[in-house]
Design a protein around this motif. Structure first.
Motif, PDB file in Angstrom:
ATOM      1  N   THR A   1       0.849  -1.188   0.000  1.00 52.38           N
ATOM      2  CA  THR A   1       0.000   0.000   0.000  1.00 52.38           C
ATOM      3  C   THR A   1       0.885   1.239   0.000  1.00 52.38           C
ATOM      4  O   THR A   1       1.767   1.367   0.849  1.00 52.38           O
ATOM      5  CB  THR A   1      -0.916   0.010   1.243  1.00 52.38           C
ATOM      6  N   TYR A   2       0.641   2.124  -0.944  1.00 55.70           N
ATOM      7  CA  TYR A   2       1.383   3.381  -1.019  1.00 55.70           C
ATOM      8  C   TYR A   2       0.431   4.529  -0.733  1.00 55.70           C
ATOM      9  O   TYR A   2      -0.694   4.552  -1.212  1.00 55.70           O
ATOM     10  CB  TYR A   2       2.013   3.559  -2.413  1.00 55.70           C
ATOM     11  N   ARG A   3       0.906   5.488   0.063  1.00 49.70           N
ATOM     12  CA  ARG A   3       0.074   6.638   0.432  1.00 49.70           C
ATOM     13  C   ARG A   3       0.752   7.927  -0.031  1.00 49.70           C
ATOM     14  O   ARG A   3       1.972   7.990  -0.178  1.00 49.70           O
ATOM     15  CB  ARG A   3      -0.139   6.668   1.935  1.00 49.70           C
ATOM     16  N   THR A   4      -0.032   8.943  -0.232  1.00 45.12           N
ATOM     17  CA  THR A   4       0.488  10.240  -0.653  1.00 45.12           C
ATOM     18  C   THR A   4       1.416  10.791   0.424  1.00 45.12           C
ATOM     19  O   THR A   4       1.107  10.733   1.608  1.00 45.12           O
ATOM     20  CB  THR A   4      -0.681  11.223  -0.884  1.00 45.12           C
ATOM     21  N   GLY A   5       2.557  11.312  -0.002  1.00 43.77           N
ATOM     22  CA  GLY A   5       3.535  11.864   0.920  1.00 43.77           C
ATOM     23  C   GLY A   5       4.580  10.865   1.373  1.00 43.77           C
ATOM     24  O   GLY A   5       5.559  11.249   2.014  1.00 43.77           O
ATOM     25  N   GLN A   6       4.389   9.580   1.046  1.00 42.04           N
ATOM     26  CA  GLN A   6       5.332   8.541   1.453  1.00 42.04           C
ATOM     27  C   GLN A   6       6.578   8.598   0.564  1.00 42.04           C
ATOM     28  O   GLN A   6       6.493   8.910  -0.625  1.00 42.04           O
ATOM     29  CB  GLN A   6       4.645   7.183   1.337  1.00 42.04           C
ATOM     30  N   TYR A   7       7.733   8.292   1.140  1.00 42.20           N
ATOM     31  CA  TYR A   7       8.967   8.243   0.366  1.00 42.20           C
ATOM     32  C   TYR A   7       9.107   6.870  -0.292  1.00 42.20           C
ATOM     33  O   TYR A   7       8.882   5.846   0.354  1.00 42.20           O
ATOM     34  CB  TYR A   7      10.188   8.491   1.259  1.00 42.20           C
ATOM     35  N   THR A  67      15.236   8.634  -4.949  1.00 44.54           N
ATOM     36  CA  THR A  67      14.168   8.607  -3.948  1.00 44.54           C
ATOM     37  C   THR A  67      13.273   9.817  -4.167  1.00 44.54           C
ATOM     38  O   THR A  67      13.760  10.923  -4.394  1.00 44.54           O
ATOM     39  CB  THR A  67      14.758   8.641  -2.531  1.00 44.54           C
ATOM     40  N   GLY A  68      11.964   9.571  -4.114  1.00 41.23           N
ATOM     41  CA  GLY A  68      11.006  10.656  -4.284  1.00 41.23           C
ATOM     42  C   GLY A  68       9.803  10.466  -3.378  1.00 41.23           C
ATOM     43  O   GLY A  68       9.711   9.483  -2.639  1.00 41.23           O
ATOM     44  N   ILE A  78       2.133   4.619  -9.568  1.00 46.59           N
ATOM     45  CA  ILE A  78       2.391   5.545  -8.477  1.00 46.59           C
ATOM     46  C   ILE A  78       2.966   6.815  -9.093  1.00 46.59           C
ATOM     47  O   ILE A  78       3.886   6.750  -9.898  1.00 46.59           O
ATOM     48  CB  ILE A  78       3.441   4.962  -7.493  1.00 46.59           C
ATOM     49  N   GLY A  79       2.422   7.964  -8.722  1.00 47.80           N
ATOM     50  CA  GLY A  79       2.999   9.239  -9.136  1.00 47.80           C
ATOM     51  C   GLY A  79       4.090   9.626  -8.164  1.00 47.80           C
ATOM     52  O   GLY A  79       3.840   9.772  -6.968  1.00 47.80           O
ATOM     53  N   VAL A 120       8.857   0.562  -8.117  1.00 42.22           N
ATOM     54  CA  VAL A 120       9.076   1.348  -6.904  1.00 42.22           C
ATOM     55  C   VAL A 120       9.072   0.423  -5.687  1.00 42.22           C
ATOM     56  O   VAL A 120       8.513  -0.674  -5.734  1.00 42.22           O
ATOM     57  CB  VAL A 120       8.010   2.454  -6.709  1.00 42.22           C
ATOM     58  N   GLN A 121       9.707   0.878  -4.622  1.00 37.79           N
ATOM     59  CA  GLN A 121       9.659   0.157  -3.354  1.00 37.79           C
ATOM     60  C   GLN A 121       9.694   1.195  -2.228  1.00 37.79           C
ATOM     61  O   GLN A 121      10.272   2.270  -2.399  1.00 37.79           O
ATOM     62  CB  GLN A 121      10.827  -0.817  -3.234  1.00 37.79           C
ATOM     63  N   PRO A 122       9.068   0.890  -1.091  1.00 31.40           N
ATOM     64  CA  PRO A 122       9.070   1.849   0.012  1.00 31.40           C
ATOM     65  C   PRO A 122      10.495   2.159   0.458  1.00 31.40           C
ATOM     66  O   PRO A 122      11.328   1.258   0.592  1.00 31.40           O
ATOM     67  CB  PRO A 122       8.294   1.126   1.120  1.00 31.40           C
ATOM     68  N   SER A 123      10.770   3.436   0.677  1.00 30.92           N
ATOM     69  CA  SER A 123      12.113   3.863   1.048  1.00 30.92           C
ATOM     70  C   SER A 123      12.342   3.701   2.551  1.00 30.92           C
ATOM     71  O   SER A 123      11.413   3.790   3.344  1.00 30.92           O
ATOM     72  CB  SER A 123      12.328   5.321   0.653  1.00 30.92           C
ATOM     73  N   ARG A 124      13.585   3.469   2.905  1.00 26.75           N
ATOM     74  CA  ARG A 124      13.955   3.338   4.316  1.00 26.75           C
ATOM     75  C   ARG A 124      14.667   4.593   4.810  1.00 26.75           C
ATOM     76  O   ARG A 124      15.333   4.571   5.847  1.00 26.75           O
ATOM     77  CB  ARG A 124      14.868   2.131   4.493  1.00 26.75           C
TER      78      ARG A 124
END
Length: 164
Positions: free
Chosen positions: A33-39, A61-62, A72-73, A96-100
């Protein structure tokens, strides 16, 4: 010298899968799950050609600014000349993958709150600012003895004969 200047030129190793990580794409990639504002980190998966970002963005990273059904935008800062431009790209979830990047920051914040609460219970005020590690303390060397070293005089005649 490379000849081509195409969209995917010089990406043979860049987009290649990691060692023993080739083959099918795990289902967890699609269930995140990706949310707005997440890196998020842009990491191109060479096996999926749709929704692939340009090679420039690979490894960057964005922040997520838009979430659609399959993509994902991502908002990435790109340096062009002497200015930084905010680029908005749409990338499929496979790339893409969630950033740490915020993990250490969040852990430090929790640790600081715990330290402040403990200090408040003791009735003292502490500083939670990070301090640079100072120089190591000095010490005296014990049991050292001095040894005088003198050079051996150079003898040209013996050197020409083949040494001593």
């Amino acid at each position: 010298m490379p000849a081509g200047h195409g969209l995917r030129s010089r990406t043979r190793d860049l987009f290649a899968g990691d060692f023993r990580k080739k083959g099918y794409i795990p289902l967890s990639t699609y269930l995140k799950t990706y949310r707005t504002g997440q890196y998020v980190d842009v990491k191109v998966n060479g096996a999926v050609h749709k929704g692939m970002p340009h090679k420039f963005y690979h490894g960057w990273t964005g922040r997520v600014w838009n979430v659609t059904k399959r993509a994902i935008g991502v908002e990435i800062n790109k340096q062009v000349g002497n200015r930084i431009i905010r680029k908005r790209i749409h990338v499929r979830v496979e790339h893409v993958q969630p950033s740490r990047c915020e993990e250490e920051l969040k852990a430090r914040k929790v640790r600081n709150d715990e330290m402040k609460a403990a200090a408040k219970a003791r009735g003292e005020v502490i500083s939670t600012k990070r301090q640079p590690e100072g120089p190591q303390p000095g010490f005296m060397v014990e049991g050292a003895s001095l040894e005088t070293v003198t050079p051996i005089p150079y003898d040209v005649v013996n050197d020409l004969k083949g040494g001593y």
